[in-house]
Write a protein that holds these residues in place. Structure first.
Motif, PDB file in Angstrom:
ATOM      1  N   VAL A 278       0.834  -1.206   0.000  1.00 56.54           N
ATOM      2  CA  VAL A 278       0.000   0.000   0.000  1.00 56.54           C
ATOM      3  C   VAL A 278       0.870   1.257   0.000  1.00 56.54           C
ATOM      4  N   ILE A 279       1.907   1.268   0.798  1.00 51.65           N
ATOM      5  CA  ILE A 279       2.818   2.425   0.845  1.00 51.65           C
ATOM      6  C   ILE A 279       3.488   2.626  -0.519  1.00 51.65           C
ATOM      7  N   MET A 280       3.951   1.551  -1.127  1.00 51.27           N
ATOM      8  CA  MET A 280       4.600   1.657  -2.432  1.00 51.27           C
ATOM      9  C   MET A 280       3.625   2.131  -3.506  1.00 51.27           C
ATOM     10  N   MET A 281       2.402   1.641  -3.479  1.00 52.63           N
ATOM     11  CA  MET A 281       1.391   2.081  -4.453  1.00 52.63           C
ATOM     12  C   MET A 281       1.066   3.561  -4.279  1.00 52.63           C
ATOM     13  N   THR A 282       0.985   4.019  -3.052  1.00 51.21           N
ATOM     14  CA  THR A 282       0.720   5.430  -2.782  1.00 51.21           C
ATOM     15  C   THR A 282       1.820   6.308  -3.371  1.00 51.21           C
ATOM     16  N   LEU A 283       3.062   5.908  -3.162  1.00 52.68           N
ATOM     17  CA  LEU A 283       4.184   6.663  -3.722  1.00 52.68           C
ATOM     18  C   LEU A 283       4.166   6.652  -5.248  1.00 52.68           C
ATOM     19  N   LEU A 284       3.881   5.511  -5.825  1.00 53.08           N
ATOM     20  CA  LEU A 284       3.824   5.381  -7.270  1.00 53.08           C
ATOM     21  C   LEU A 284       2.724   6.255  -7.866  1.00 53.08           C
ATOM     22  N   ILE A 285       1.566   6.254  -7.260  1.00 56.02           N
ATOM     23  CA  ILE A 285       0.450   7.069  -7.743  1.00 56.02           C
ATOM     24  C   ILE A 285       0.796   8.552  -7.654  1.00 56.02           C
ATOM     25  N   ASP A 286       1.428   8.964  -6.565  1.00 50.49           N
ATOM     26  CA  ASP A 286       1.836  10.358  -6.404  1.00 50.49           C
ATOM     27  C   ASP A 286       2.805  10.780  -7.501  1.00 50.49           C
ATOM     28  N   VAL A 287       3.794   9.956  -7.780  1.00 54.12           N
ATOM     29  CA  VAL A 287       4.768  10.251  -8.829  1.00 54.12           C
ATOM     30  C   VAL A 287       4.081  10.301 -10.190  1.00 54.12           C
ATOM     31  N   PHE A 288       3.179   9.361 -10.438  1.00 55.34           N
ATOM     32  CA  PHE A 288       2.472   9.317 -11.714  1.00 55.34           C
ATOM     33  C   PHE A 288       1.703  10.609 -11.963  1.00 55.34           C
ATOM     34  N   PHE A 289       0.920  11.072 -10.987  1.00 53.48           N
ATOM     35  CA  PHE A 289       0.118  12.275 -11.194  1.00 53.48           C
ATOM     36  C   PHE A 289       0.966  13.528 -11.303  1.00 53.48           C
ATOM     37  N   SER A 290       2.068  13.601 -10.582  1.00 46.78           N
ATOM     38  CA  SER A 290       2.927  14.777 -10.711  1.00 46.78           C
ATOM     39  C   SER A 290       3.572  14.805 -12.103  1.00 46.78           C
ATOM     40  N   GLN A 291       3.943  13.655 -12.631  1.00 46.59           N
ATOM     41  CA  GLN A 291       4.521  13.605 -13.975  1.00 46.59           C
ATOM     42  C   GLN A 291       3.475  13.924 -15.038  1.00 46.59           C
ATOM     43  N   GLN A 292       2.252  13.477 -14.815  1.00 47.52           N
ATOM     44  CA  GLN A 292       1.188  13.741 -15.782  1.00 47.52           C
ATOM     45  C   GLN A 292       0.943  15.240 -15.904  1.00 47.52           C
ATOM     46  N   THR A 293       0.983  15.965 -14.797  1.00 51.68           N
ATOM     47  CA  THR A 293       0.807  17.415 -14.818  1.00 51.68           C
ATOM     48  C   THR A 293       1.942  18.069 -15.592  1.00 51.68           C
ATOM     49  N   LYS A 294       3.168  17.623 -15.361  1.00 51.68           N
ATOM     50  CA  LYS A 294       4.311  18.178 -16.088  1.00 51.68           C
ATOM     51  C   LYS A 294       4.198  17.918 -17.588  1.00 51.68           C
ATOM     52  N   VAL A 295       3.760  16.727 -17.950  1.00 47.15           N
ATOM     53  CA  VAL A 295       3.599  16.380 -19.364  1.00 47.15           C
ATOM     54  C   VAL A 295       2.536  17.266 -20.004  1.00 47.15           C
ATOM     55  N   THR A 296       1.414  17.456 -19.310  1.00 47.32           N
ATOM     56  CA  THR A 296       0.341  18.304 -19.832  1.00 47.32           C
ATOM     57  C   THR A 296       0.826  19.739 -20.016  1.00 47.32           C
ATOM     58  N   ASN A 297       1.531  20.273 -19.035  1.00 47.04           N
ATOM     59  CA  ASN A 297       2.042  21.650 -19.132  1.00 47.04           C
ATOM     60  C   ASN A 297       3.016  21.800 -20.291  1.00 47.04           C
ATOM     61  N   THR A 298       3.915  20.851 -20.446  1.00 50.61           N
ATOM     62  CA  THR A 298       4.884  20.907 -21.538  1.00 50.61           C
ATOM     63  C   THR A 298       4.190  20.822 -22.897  1.00 50.61           C
ATOM     64  N   ALA A 299       3.217  19.928 -23.004  1.00 51.23           N
ATOM     65  CA  ALA A 299       2.478  19.791 -24.259  1.00 51.23           C
ATOM     66  C   ALA A 299       1.708  21.067 -24.580  1.00 51.23           C
ATOM     67  N   PHE A 300       1.127  21.703 -23.563  1.00 58.30           N
ATOM     68  CA  PHE A 300       0.386  22.938 -23.789  1.00 58.30           C
ATOM     69  C   PHE A 300       1.333  24.062 -24.227  1.00 58.30           C
ATOM     70  N   ASN A 301       2.518  24.134 -23.612  1.00 55.52           N
ATOM     71  CA  ASN A 301       3.521  25.123 -24.037  1.00 55.52           C
ATOM     72  C   ASN A 301       3.893  24.915 -25.503  1.00 55.52           C
ATOM     73  N   ASN A 302       4.099  23.662 -25.888  1.00 55.57           N
ATOM     74  CA  ASN A 302       4.430  23.356 -27.282  1.00 55.57           C
ATOM     75  C   ASN A 302       3.289  23.726 -28.222  1.00 55.57           C
ATOM     76  N   LEU A 303       2.059  23.495 -27.787  1.00 58.14           N
ATOM     77  CA  LEU A 303       0.912  23.879 -28.613  1.00 58.14           C
ATOM     78  C   LEU A 303       0.874  25.380 -28.839  1.00 58.14           C
ATOM     79  N   SER A 304       1.150  26.160 -27.794  1.00 61.40           N
ATOM     80  CA  SER A 304       1.131  27.621 -27.960  1.00 61.40           C
ATOM     81  C   SER A 304       2.232  28.060 -28.927  1.00 61.40           C
TER      82      SER A 304
END
Length: 163
Positions: free
Chosen positions: A26-52
């Motif tokens: 459970v602890i490992m899954m929590t950490l993994l999920i946290d990392v996943f969502f933080s990376q997803q936000t970074k990917v979205t921001n970078t993609a939006f910058n590229n779109l602009s």
């Protein structure tokens, strides 16, 4: 002499080991999920910058073609790797615009990027901001859910990214 563990002792130890393993997972899954969502936000921001940046480039290409074509009402561009031609509406100053009163900013997006109002898995919202100072053209704001947006002014062709 040592006592040999009986069945009950073994069963209690097995349950305890099982609970420990579950807690660790459970602890490992929590950490993994946290990392996943933080990376997803970074990917979205970078993609939006590229779109602009792509939006800016395409607007400038259209304006350049408008100047070379002796300032027509529409600019015709060839699509890469295709025989299709993109017909793009421009205003009197040669910047991408649309005469329609409703959904003009969505139509400008479609003309410029030829893709749905979406970046990665986030919807892009296109709104026209009414501004008395902007009498010649329109001000379109393209934003995503995290608050990041860019503005396009059809009177000057300027694209401004706000993080």
């Amino acid at each position: 002499m040592e006592k040999t563990p009986n069945y009950t002792d073994k069963k209690q130890r097995s349950i305890f080991e099982f609970v420990i393993v579950i807690v660790i997972v459970v602890i490992m899954m929590t950490l993994l999920i946290d990392v996943f969502f933080s990376q997803q936000t970074k990917v979205t921001n970078t993609a939006f910058n590229n779109l602009s940046q792509n939006f800016t480039t395409k607007v400038n290409v259209v304006h350049g073609q408008w100047l070379m074509d002796k300032q027509p009402n529409v600019v015709v561009l060839n699509r890469l790797n295709s025989s299709e031609k993109a017909i793009i509406d421009v205003n009197k100053k040669g910047w991408v615009d649309n005469e329609h009163a409703s959904l003009a900013c969505q139509k400008i997006w479609q003309q410029v990027l030829a893709m749905p109002l979406q970046v990665v898995k986030s919807k892009v919202i296109a709104i026209e901001i009414q501004n008395n100072a902007n009498k010649i053209g329109r001000l379109c704001r393209y934003s995503i859910a995290n608050g990041q947006y860019f503005d396009y002014r059809s009177d000057t062709g300027k694209v401004k990214l706000v993080d």
